[in-house]
Design a protein around this motif. Structure first.
Motif, PDB file in Angstrom:
ATOM      1  N   TRP A  17       0.529  -0.827   0.181  1.00 15.22           N
ATOM      2  CA  TRP A  17      -0.057  -0.327   0.310  1.00 15.22           C
ATOM      3  C   TRP A  17       1.152   1.275   0.026  1.00 15.22           C
ATOM      4  O   TRP A  17       0.385   2.503  -0.955  1.00 15.22           O
ATOM      5  N   ILE A  18       2.337   0.763   0.958  1.00 17.12           N
ATOM      6  CA  ILE A  18       3.208   2.318   0.172  1.00 17.12           C
ATOM      7  C   ILE A  18       3.788   2.529  -0.386  1.00 17.12           C
ATOM      8  O   ILE A  18       3.815   3.962  -1.067  1.00 17.12           O
ATOM      9  N   TYR A  19       3.891   1.819  -1.072  1.00 16.98           N
ATOM     10  CA  TYR A  19       4.621   1.156  -1.924  1.00 16.98           C
ATOM     11  C   TYR A  19       3.341   2.113  -3.086  1.00 16.98           C
ATOM     12  O   TYR A  19       4.338   3.344  -4.248  1.00 16.98           O
ATOM     13  N   MET A  20       1.908   1.941  -3.523  1.00 15.94           N
ATOM     14  CA  MET A  20       1.234   2.120  -4.487  1.00 15.94           C
ATOM     15  C   MET A  20       0.918   3.460  -3.767  1.00 15.94           C
ATOM     16  O   MET A  20       1.308   4.471  -5.236  1.00 15.94           O
ATOM     17  N   LEU A  21       0.493   4.269  -2.555  1.00 16.30           N
ATOM     18  CA  LEU A  21       0.079   5.751  -2.244  1.00 16.30           C
ATOM     19  C   LEU A  21       1.671   6.594  -2.996  1.00 16.30           C
ATOM     20  O   LEU A  21       1.530   7.669  -3.135  1.00 16.30           O
ATOM     21  N   ALA A  22       2.763   5.670  -2.328  1.00 13.17           N
ATOM     22  CA  ALA A  22       3.871   6.984  -3.032  1.00 13.17           C
ATOM     23  C   ALA A  22       4.268   7.223  -3.944  1.00 13.17           C
ATOM     24  O   ALA A  22       4.634   8.200  -4.700  1.00 13.17           O
ATOM     25  N   GLY A  23       3.598   6.543  -5.458  1.00 16.66           N
ATOM     26  CA  GLY A  23       3.492   6.101  -6.536  1.00 16.66           C
ATOM     27  C   GLY A  23       2.996   7.157  -7.460  1.00 16.66           C
ATOM     28  O   GLY A  23       3.312   8.277  -7.890  1.00 16.66           O
ATOM     29  N   GLU A  24       1.250   6.860  -7.366  1.00 14.66           N
ATOM     30  CA  GLU A  24       0.628   8.155  -6.970  1.00 14.66           C
ATOM     31  C   GLU A  24       1.232   9.422  -6.276  1.00 14.66           C
ATOM     32  O   GLU A  24       1.133  10.294  -7.120  1.00 14.66           O
ATOM     33  N   LEU A  25       2.131   9.607  -5.002  1.00 14.45           N
ATOM     34  CA  LEU A  25       1.656  11.110  -5.208  1.00 14.45           C
ATOM     35  C   LEU A  25       2.876  11.471  -5.754  1.00 14.45           C
ATOM     36  O   LEU A  25       2.937  13.051  -6.036  1.00 14.45           O
ATOM     37  N   VAL A  26       3.833  10.596  -6.321  1.00 18.37           N
ATOM     38  CA  VAL A  26       5.317  11.014  -6.603  1.00 18.37           C
ATOM     39  C   VAL A  26       4.875  11.344  -8.225  1.00 18.37           C
ATOM     40  O   VAL A  26       5.323  12.571  -9.184  1.00 18.37           O
ATOM     41  N   SER A  27       3.582  10.750  -8.683  1.00 22.35           N
ATOM     42  CA  SER A  27       3.103  11.295 -10.098  1.00 22.35           C
ATOM     43  C   SER A  27       2.567  12.354 -11.077  1.00 22.35           C
ATOM     44  O   SER A  27       2.470  13.873 -11.093  1.00 22.35           O
ATOM     45  N   ILE A  28       1.216  12.756  -9.009  1.00 22.74           N
ATOM     46  CA  ILE A  28       0.432  14.139  -9.031  1.00 22.74           C
ATOM     47  C   ILE A  28       2.385  15.601  -8.141  1.00 22.74           C
ATOM     48  O   ILE A  28       1.835  16.296  -9.049  1.00 22.74           O
ATOM     49  N   LEU A  29       3.030  15.404  -7.785  1.00 19.05           N
ATOM     50  CA  LEU A  29       4.124  15.954  -7.623  1.00 19.05           C
ATOM     51  C   LEU A  29       4.800  16.472  -9.162  1.00 19.05           C
ATOM     52  O   LEU A  29       4.602  17.603  -9.922  1.00 19.05           O
ATOM     53  N   CYS A  30       5.024  15.488 -10.175  1.00 22.22           N
ATOM     54  CA  CYS A  30       5.177  15.540 -11.130  1.00 22.22           C
ATOM     55  C   CYS A  30       4.199  16.272 -11.904  1.00 22.22           C
ATOM     56  O   CYS A  30       4.763  16.893 -12.590  1.00 22.22           O
ATOM     57  N   ALA A  31       3.214  16.334 -12.208  1.00 21.42           N
ATOM     58  CA  ALA A  31       2.153  16.820 -12.999  1.00 21.42           C
ATOM     59  C   ALA A  31       1.955  18.456 -12.560  1.00 21.42           C
ATOM     60  O   ALA A  31       1.844  19.225 -13.371  1.00 21.42           O
ATOM     61  N   ILE A  32       2.095  18.712 -10.470  1.00 26.16           N
ATOM     62  CA  ILE A  32       1.964  19.615 -10.382  1.00 26.16           C
ATOM     63  C   ILE A  32       3.285  20.600 -10.859  1.00 26.16           C
ATOM     64  O   ILE A  32       3.309  21.429 -11.525  1.00 26.16           O
ATOM     65  N   GLY A  33       4.355  19.476 -11.297  1.00 24.23           N
ATOM     66  CA  GLY A  33       5.571  20.142 -12.409  1.00 24.23           C
ATOM     67  C   GLY A  33       5.657  20.767 -12.879  1.00 24.23           C
ATOM     68  O   GLY A  33       6.080  22.063 -13.884  1.00 24.23           O
ATOM     69  N   TYR A  34       4.986  19.681 -13.856  1.00 24.30           N
ATOM     70  CA  TYR A  34       5.322  20.247 -15.249  1.00 24.30           C
ATOM     71  C   TYR A  34       4.133  21.250 -15.562  1.00 24.30           C
ATOM     72  O   TYR A  34       4.188  22.128 -16.184  1.00 24.30           O
ATOM     73  N   ILE A  35       2.769  20.625 -14.920  1.00 25.12           N
ATOM     74  CA  ILE A  35       2.107  22.062 -15.260  1.00 25.12           C
ATOM     75  C   ILE A  35       2.824  23.649 -14.403  1.00 25.12           C
ATOM     76  O   ILE A  35       2.322  24.735 -15.240  1.00 25.12           O
ATOM     77  N   THR A  36       3.264  24.112 -13.190  1.00 27.76           N
ATOM     78  CA  THR A  36       3.736  25.429 -12.824  1.00 27.76           C
ATOM     79  C   THR A  36       5.027  24.920 -13.477  1.00 27.76           C
ATOM     80  O   THR A  36       5.825  26.403 -13.000  1.00 27.76           O
ATOM     81  N   GLU A  37       5.749  24.398 -14.016  1.00 21.76           N
ATOM     82  CA  GLU A  37       6.954  24.540 -14.968  1.00 21.76           C
ATOM     83  C   GLU A  37       8.278  25.258 -13.680  1.00 21.76           C
ATOM     84  O   GLU A  37       9.179  25.076 -13.895  1.00 21.76           O
TER      85      GLU A  37
END
Length: 164
Positions: A17-37
């Motif tokens: 569960w921690i592995y799966m949630l961490a993967g999702e959080l990193v994906s969200i963080l990458c998306a935020i970084g892409y959107i905000t540059e």
């Protein structure tokens, strides 16, 4: 026997569960970084680092309040060492398996600043602890907190200069 198997299964499921949630959080963080540059290195040094360390912070404070200061200090140094050696080691092994010919690490000034502050922190803490005959004084805590505030300010200034 059933209890041992049950506990091992529960532990394994927690890790999954921690592995799966961490993967999702990193994906969200990458998306935020892409959107905000905002560069991924900056997000890793701030949001990801804070999110990764908050649990350790509260655990170490709770352990220290119970009078187990040695355990708290060992956790403060042991956790990051484990993350660095196992986390970075496993990541590099996986990347090199996928691309065995070359691996290029992009240079960012924030990584160099982090490395310099890490060396300063480790060396000065070692000297301060040695000079106080291995009795940790309150001023060492204030020094480390001040050093982190200085580190954050320097990273912020470099971020403003670099990404204007």
């Amino acid at each position: 026997l059933f209890s041992i198997i049950w506990v091992l299964f529960g532990f394994t499921m927690c890790v999954v569960w921690i592995y799966m949630l961490a993967g999702e959080l990193v994906s969200i963080l990458c998306a935020i970084g892409y959107i905000t540059e905002i560069p991924s290195g900056v997000l890793g040094l701030t949001i990801l680092a804070w999110g990764n360390s908050v649990g350790d912070l509260f655990s170490n404070i709770a352990v220290a309040k119970q009078g187990l200061a040695e355990l708290a200090i060992a956790g403060c140094y042991g956790g990051p060492v484990f993350n660095l050696l196992i986390g970075l080691g496993a990541s590099l092994v996986l990347v090199c398996i996928q691309n065995p010919h070359s691996f290029t690490l992009p240079y960012e000034s924030s990584a160099l600043i982090s490395f310099i502050f890490l060396i300063i922190t480790l060396v000065t803490t070692m000297i301060a602890v040695r000079n106080s005959n291995y009795y940790l004084k309150q001023y060492i805590g204030y020094y480390l907190i001040s050093l982190y505030i200085l580190y954050t300010m320097v990273q912020g200034i470099v971020l403003l200069i670099t990404y204007r």
